[in-house]
Design a protein around this motif. Structure first.
Motif, PDB file in Angstrom:
ATOM      1  N   ARG A  12       0.823  -1.206   0.000  1.00  0.00           N
ATOM      2  CA  ARG A  12       0.000   0.000   0.000  1.00  0.00           C
ATOM      3  C   ARG A  12       0.860   1.260   0.000  1.00  0.00           C
ATOM      4  O   ARG A  12       0.542   2.241  -0.666  1.00  0.00           O
ATOM      5  N   MET A  13       1.939   1.244   0.781  1.00  0.00           N
ATOM      6  CA  MET A  13       2.846   2.388   0.778  1.00  0.00           C
ATOM      7  C   MET A  13       3.386   2.654  -0.622  1.00  0.00           C
ATOM      8  O   MET A  13       3.413   3.788  -1.101  1.00  0.00           O
ATOM      9  N   THR A  14       3.815   1.592  -1.311  1.00  0.00           N
ATOM     10  CA  THR A  14       4.330   1.730  -2.677  1.00  0.00           C
ATOM     11  C   THR A  14       3.273   2.323  -3.603  1.00  0.00           C
ATOM     12  O   THR A  14       3.570   3.182  -4.445  1.00  0.00           O
ATOM     13  N   THR A  15       2.038   1.894  -3.432  1.00  0.00           N
ATOM     14  CA  THR A  15       0.935   2.381  -4.261  1.00  0.00           C
ATOM     15  C   THR A  15       0.658   3.858  -4.006  1.00  0.00           C
ATOM     16  O   THR A  15       0.449   4.641  -4.948  1.00  0.00           O
ATOM     17  N   LEU A  16       0.669   4.254  -2.745  1.00  0.00           N
ATOM     18  CA  LEU A  16       0.441   5.664  -2.413  1.00  0.00           C
ATOM     19  C   LEU A  16       1.529   6.548  -3.019  1.00  0.00           C
ATOM     20  O   LEU A  16       1.251   7.636  -3.541  1.00  0.00           O
TER      21      LEU A  16
ATOM     22  N   GLY B 175       5.771   0.755   5.851  1.00  0.00           N
ATOM     23  CA  GLY B 175       4.421   0.464   5.374  1.00  0.00           C
ATOM     24  C   GLY B 175       3.588   1.701   5.632  1.00  0.00           C
ATOM     25  O   GLY B 175       3.814   2.738   5.017  1.00  0.00           O
ATOM     26  N   ASP B 176       2.654   1.617   6.602  1.00  0.00           N
ATOM     27  CA  ASP B 176       1.918   2.822   6.962  1.00  0.00           C
ATOM     28  C   ASP B 176       2.802   3.806   7.715  1.00  0.00           C
ATOM     29  O   ASP B 176       2.423   4.964   7.914  1.00  0.00           O
ATOM     30  N   GLY B 177       4.010   3.361   8.091  1.00  0.00           N
ATOM     31  CA  GLY B 177       4.981   4.282   8.673  1.00  0.00           C
ATOM     32  C   GLY B 177       5.788   5.031   7.629  1.00  0.00           C
ATOM     33  O   GLY B 177       6.538   5.956   7.960  1.00  0.00           O
ATOM     34  N   GLY B 178       5.650   4.667   6.353  1.00  0.00           N
ATOM     35  CA  GLY B 178       6.385   5.329   5.277  1.00  0.00           C
ATOM     36  C   GLY B 178       5.558   6.450   4.679  1.00  0.00           C
ATOM     37  O   GLY B 178       4.738   6.216   3.791  1.00  0.00           O
TER      38      GLY B 178
END
Length: 266
Positions: free
Chosen positions: A126-130, A160-163
């Protein structure tokens, strides 16, 4: 141990929105991208970003997502788009990507460790997608972590959501998040839902994973900051305080800067 927020919601709201606008102006970007999970943190963050008047892209990224998470997220997005013309949305189904990844890596490991690692993999996809959406649209990735998660127990995925690029609500306790979200008319379905990271494809709550509620962890975080003596704690408070200290210690690697091996006069 129920914690009631004491923040002045209107002042905090204005402060965060102005901070977001100023940061975006200095960074010379068009606005923000926010991953929408169906939870209160992402709902609040996207609403705060929407108030800036800058472009806000809300991204759904289901990976075998529980239907309740999906429906709450979609309800919020539709409400937000109706209220703010600068908000748009896109859905990126990452389930096929996740399944392809699983088929390309070894999986003969102890089940608990494997499931946790795959849950973190979801967050990193998800991080990569954002960041893809941020890159093509000239946006900043707005983080959705609150103070208890980010600086108390480290309840997030590293990279992840920390990125993220910015963290607009990371100085708000969870009780503050709920208070501000209610003030900004986040859907009741989200305000009533039990917090869940949604990384396991079910309704497993954060409290079930952590062993304590956010109200309890918020109390423990403040007790730790004020160095209160556990001799005055109730039996439940002793348990919660031990949980908080264990998680805080174990997750320091997320909260502290990456260690750098310094080469000094060798």
């Amino acid at each position: 141990m129920t914690k009631k927020s004491t923040i002045l919601v209107e002042k905090v709201n204005t402060h965060i929105v102005n901070w977001l606008k100023k940061y975006a102006e200095i960074a010379k970007v068009n606005g923000f991208v926010v991953g929408i999970s169906g939870g209160v943190d992402s709902a609040l963050t996207s609403t705060l970003c929407a108030q800036t008047g800058l472009k806000v892209l809300c991204v759904e990224m289901p990976i075998h997502q529980h239907k309740d998470h999906v429906s709450r997220g979609q309800e919020h997005i539709e409400q937000l788009k109706a209220r703010y013309p600068n908000v748009s949305s896109i859905a990126t189904d990452l389930t096929p990507v996740f399944e392809t990844f699983k088929n390309q890596v070894p999986n003969d490991f102890e089940d608990k460790q494997l499931q946790l690692t795959l849950a973190n993999t979801r967050a990193r996809l998800r991080m990569t997608t954002l960041y893809y959406h941020a890159g093509v649209h000239g946006l900043l990735v707005a983080g959705t972590g609150n103070k208890v998660e980010d600086f108390g127990v480290g309840f997030y995925t590293k990279y992840g959501d920390g990125g993220v690029d910015i963290s607009p609500i990371a100085d708000l306790m969870k009780s503050d998040v709920f208070a501000l979200a209610a003030h900004l008319q986040v859907p009741d379905s989200i305000l009533r839902a039990k917090p869940s990271d949604g990384l396991f494809g079910d309704e497993k709550t954060d409290e079930e994973q952590l062993g304590a509620s956010y109200d309890e962890l918020e109390w423990a975080m403040l007790a730790d900051e004020h160095k209160l003596a556990d001799t005055n704690f109730s039996e439940r408070e002793k348990i919660v305080f031990a949980i908080y200290q264990r998680l805080n210690k174990a997750n320091q690697h997320k909260m502290n800067p990456i260690p750098v091996c310094k080469i000094n006069n060798i």
